[in-house]
Design a protein around this motif. Sequence first.
Motif, PDB file in Angstrom:
ATOM      1  N   HIS A 248       1.013  -1.225   0.117  1.00 52.69           N
ATOM      2  CA  HIS A 248      -0.004   0.009  -0.084  1.00 52.69           C
ATOM      3  C   HIS A 248       0.937   1.231   0.158  1.00 52.69           C
ATOM      4  N   ARG A 249       1.879   1.213   0.721  1.00 58.29           N
ATOM      5  CA  ARG A 249       2.859   2.338   0.915  1.00 58.29           C
ATOM      6  C   ARG A 249       3.656   2.533  -0.343  1.00 58.29           C
ATOM      7  N   THR A 250       4.057   1.504  -1.294  1.00 57.91           N
ATOM      8  CA  THR A 250       4.550   1.281  -2.368  1.00 57.91           C
ATOM      9  C   THR A 250       3.488   1.794  -3.528  1.00 57.91           C
ATOM     10  N   LEU A 251       2.497   1.411  -3.262  1.00 58.02           N
ATOM     11  CA  LEU A 251       1.535   2.106  -4.344  1.00 58.02           C
ATOM     12  C   LEU A 251       1.294   3.376  -4.447  1.00 58.02           C
ATOM     13  N   LEU A 252       1.313   3.992  -3.201  1.00 60.52           N
ATOM     14  CA  LEU A 252       1.018   5.692  -2.839  1.00 60.52           C
ATOM     15  C   LEU A 252       2.154   6.333  -3.032  1.00 60.52           C
ATOM     16  N   ARG A 253       3.535   5.685  -2.405  1.00 60.96           N
ATOM     17  CA  ARG A 253       4.525   6.688  -2.533  1.00 60.96           C
ATOM     18  C   ARG A 253       5.629   6.115  -3.463  1.00 60.96           C
ATOM     19  N   GLY A 254       5.514   5.150  -4.129  1.00 59.08           N
ATOM     20  CA  GLY A 254       6.407   4.688  -4.955  1.00 59.08           C
ATOM     21  C   GLY A 254       7.617   3.922  -4.280  1.00 59.08           C
ATOM     22  N   GLY A 255       8.759   3.580  -5.009  1.00 57.55           N
ATOM     23  CA  GLY A 255       9.900   2.750  -4.632  1.00 57.55           C
ATOM     24  C   GLY A 255       9.555   1.335  -5.115  1.00 57.55           C
ATOM     25  N   ILE A 256      10.149   0.327  -4.157  1.00 60.26           N
ATOM     26  CA  ILE A 256      10.015  -1.068  -4.649  1.00 60.26           C
ATOM     27  C   ILE A 256       9.684  -2.135  -3.444  1.00 60.26           C
ATOM     28  N   PHE A 257       9.008  -3.037  -3.729  1.00 61.16           N
ATOM     29  CA  PHE A 257       8.777  -4.270  -2.707  1.00 61.16           C
ATOM     30  C   PHE A 257       9.547  -5.384  -3.193  1.00 61.16           C
ATOM     31  N   LEU A 258      10.442  -5.974  -2.364  1.00 60.70           N
ATOM     32  CA  LEU A 258      11.123  -7.215  -2.899  1.00 60.70           C
ATOM     33  C   LEU A 258      10.827  -8.206  -1.978  1.00 60.70           C
ATOM     34  N   TYR A 259      10.470  -9.460  -2.419  1.00 64.24           N
ATOM     35  CA  TYR A 259      10.569 -10.688  -1.729  1.00 64.24           C
ATOM     36  C   TYR A 259      11.132 -12.000  -2.550  1.00 64.24           C
ATOM     37  N   PRO A 260      12.520 -11.817  -2.386  1.00 64.65           N
ATOM     38  CA  PRO A 260      13.215 -12.986  -3.231  1.00 64.65           C
ATOM     39  C   PRO A 260      13.056 -14.261  -2.818  1.00 64.65           C
ATOM     40  N   SER A 261      13.599 -15.304  -3.430  1.00 65.93           N
ATOM     41  CA  SER A 261      13.504 -16.531  -2.890  1.00 65.93           C
ATOM     42  C   SER A 261      14.669 -16.660  -1.837  1.00 65.93           C
ATOM     43  N   THR A 262      14.643 -17.675  -0.975  1.00 70.14           N
ATOM     44  CA  THR A 262      15.539 -17.782  -0.051  1.00 70.14           C
ATOM     45  C   THR A 262      15.997 -18.893   0.171  1.00 70.14           C
ATOM     46  N   THR A 263      16.928 -19.485   1.059  1.00 73.87           N
ATOM     47  CA  THR A 263      17.283 -21.076   1.019  1.00 73.87           C
ATOM     48  C   THR A 263      16.101 -21.644   1.658  1.00 73.87           C
ATOM     49  N   SER A 264      15.431 -21.050   2.316  1.00 70.31           N
ATOM     50  CA  SER A 264      14.359 -21.941   3.455  1.00 70.31           C
ATOM     51  C   SER A 264      13.056 -21.915   2.566  1.00 70.31           C
ATOM     52  N   PHE A 265      13.043 -20.695   1.480  1.00 73.56           N
ATOM     53  CA  PHE A 265      11.904 -20.828   0.364  1.00 73.56           C
ATOM     54  C   PHE A 265      12.650 -20.609  -0.824  1.00 73.56           C
ATOM     55  N   PRO A 266      13.165 -21.639  -1.644  1.00 73.32           N
ATOM     56  CA  PRO A 266      13.832 -21.361  -2.754  1.00 73.32           C
ATOM     57  C   PRO A 266      12.750 -21.228  -4.110  1.00 73.32           C
ATOM     58  N   ASN A 267      11.497 -21.382  -3.644  1.00 74.40           N
ATOM     59  CA  ASN A 267      10.361 -20.883  -4.673  1.00 74.40           C
ATOM     60  C   ASN A 267       9.823 -19.531  -4.354  1.00 74.40           C
ATOM     61  N   GLY A 268      10.321 -19.039  -3.443  1.00 72.65           N
ATOM     62  CA  GLY A 268       9.811 -17.661  -2.752  1.00 72.65           C
ATOM     63  C   GLY A 268       8.854 -18.051  -1.540  1.00 72.65           C
ATOM     64  N   ARG A 269       8.712 -16.951  -0.847  1.00 74.27           N
ATOM     65  CA  ARG A 269       8.004 -17.217   0.438  1.00 74.27           C
ATOM     66  C   ARG A 269       6.259 -16.844   0.152  1.00 74.27           C
ATOM     67  N   LEU A 270       6.275 -15.907  -0.860  1.00 74.86           N
ATOM     68  CA  LEU A 270       4.641 -15.272  -0.922  1.00 74.86           C
ATOM     69  C   LEU A 270       4.062 -16.357  -1.651  1.00 74.86           C
ATOM     70  N   ARG A 271       2.623 -16.202  -1.520  1.00 73.63           N
ATOM     71  CA  ARG A 271       1.727 -17.100  -2.359  1.00 73.63           C
ATOM     72  C   ARG A 271       1.414 -16.513  -3.657  1.00 73.63           C
ATOM     73  N   LEU A 272       1.393 -17.207  -4.819  1.00 66.36           N
ATOM     74  CA  LEU A 272       1.001 -16.407  -5.984  1.00 66.36           C
ATOM     75  C   LEU A 272      -0.469 -16.197  -6.054  1.00 66.36           C
ATOM     76  N   LEU A 273      -1.381 -17.011  -5.582  1.00 67.12           N
ATOM     77  CA  LEU A 273      -2.647 -16.792  -6.225  1.00 67.12           C
ATOM     78  C   LEU A 273      -3.395 -15.602  -5.243  1.00 67.12           C
ATOM     79  N   TYR A 274      -3.006 -15.640  -3.990  1.00 71.38           N
ATOM     80  CA  TYR A 274      -3.579 -14.978  -2.921  1.00 71.38           C
ATOM     81  C   TYR A 274      -2.914 -13.782  -2.407  1.00 71.38           C
ATOM     82  N   GLU A 275      -1.598 -13.644  -2.867  1.00 71.76           N
ATOM     83  CA  GLU A 275      -0.596 -12.630  -2.323  1.00 71.76           C
ATOM     84  C   GLU A 275      -0.016 -11.869  -3.672  1.00 71.76           C
ATOM     85  N   ALA A 276       0.668 -12.601  -4.528  1.00 71.99           N
ATOM     86  CA  ALA A 276       1.193 -11.720  -5.722  1.00 71.99           C
ATOM     87  C   ALA A 276       0.401 -11.537  -6.614  1.00 71.99           C
ATOM     88  N   ASN A 277      -0.602 -12.268  -6.952  1.00 75.16           N
ATOM     89  CA  ASN A 277      -1.465 -11.940  -8.280  1.00 75.16           C
ATOM     90  C   ASN A 277      -2.223 -10.790  -8.085  1.00 75.16           C
TER      91      ASN A 277
END
Length: 330
Positions: A248-277
Amino acid sequence: MITTLQQHVVQEQMRISDSPNELQWLFSGLALATKMIQAQVRRAALVNILGSVDEINVQGEIQQKLDVYANETLIECFSLRESIGIIASEENEHPIAVGHTSPNAQYAIVFDPLDGSSNIDVAVTIGTTFSIFRRPEGDKGDEPLQWVLQPGRKQIAAGYVVYGSSTVLVYSIGNGVHGFTLDPSLGSFILTHENIRMPERGAYYSINEAYCHDFPEVCNRFIEKLKTGALGRKYSLRFVGSMVADFHRTLLRGGIFLYPSTTSFPNGRLRLLYEANPIAFLAEQAGGRATDGKRNISDVEPKDLHERTPLFVGGKFEMAEFERCLRAEI
Ligand code: AFP
């Protein structure tokens, strides 16, 4: 003259279909459920709804009482809408069929009932995300999962509600992004942010840097550029730990939100269908971009209801610079 969410949805839908009431009725369910949720969130300690229930959800997370309340409230409100055939939630392993064999059932809704559960008990901003798809063409009512395993580009509407200093619902139906603030004195969501445009260039980056040792090196190099002024200014860091609040902050103020893959979450942590999409749909509608590091989030063909993905979302300038880093990597 004030514009309520209901009025706005009808106006928006009249642009795209001859039956403007279907989505309006669906959104009235969303508005009712999120008003009930925000009322509990605001009084959580007073109504003994803080803390967890001894249940582990499909994500392997301990369910919070408010997770359960929010989930049940959304499912109940949407089950009363005959235009909804399939409901899918972060908290439920499988999609819930609610009359998907009926010809009246035209939509599937996917949601994270409470995003940022780790922030509930400490009164930090949390939210609800939602994503709406149309019934797949040629559907015979025998494959409920196919209603929701559609690429983000097929969303007909998406959005979120943040329960923060005020309760704000942000949505798009494919014609720009609009924000509505809940007026407690009226009990209505009132249009306060019409046609939101994500600033092309911002001043904040948002990432959980505690995991930087586990991130792909290219992400750490990009973060270094943000910090050192290599991109023309020194960015400041903001990370709430509730993706909806950070977006919400990024939408209104700009910038970038990043949640890369990690060793514990090699495919990423966030969920595609109800978070990323839903976030990607809004970002694109507001002039920003969202990728998984390789392709647009909206082009990803989902294979599983709870599949995870890396997520990089932000304004034109920061996303272009991030992709320049990725290309330099190749
Ligand atoms: P929940 O909704 O399951 O609480 O997860 C929140 C979330 O998916 C997202 O909103 C945050 O950005 C991310 O997790 C925070 O996770 P970390 O605290 O591990 O970075």
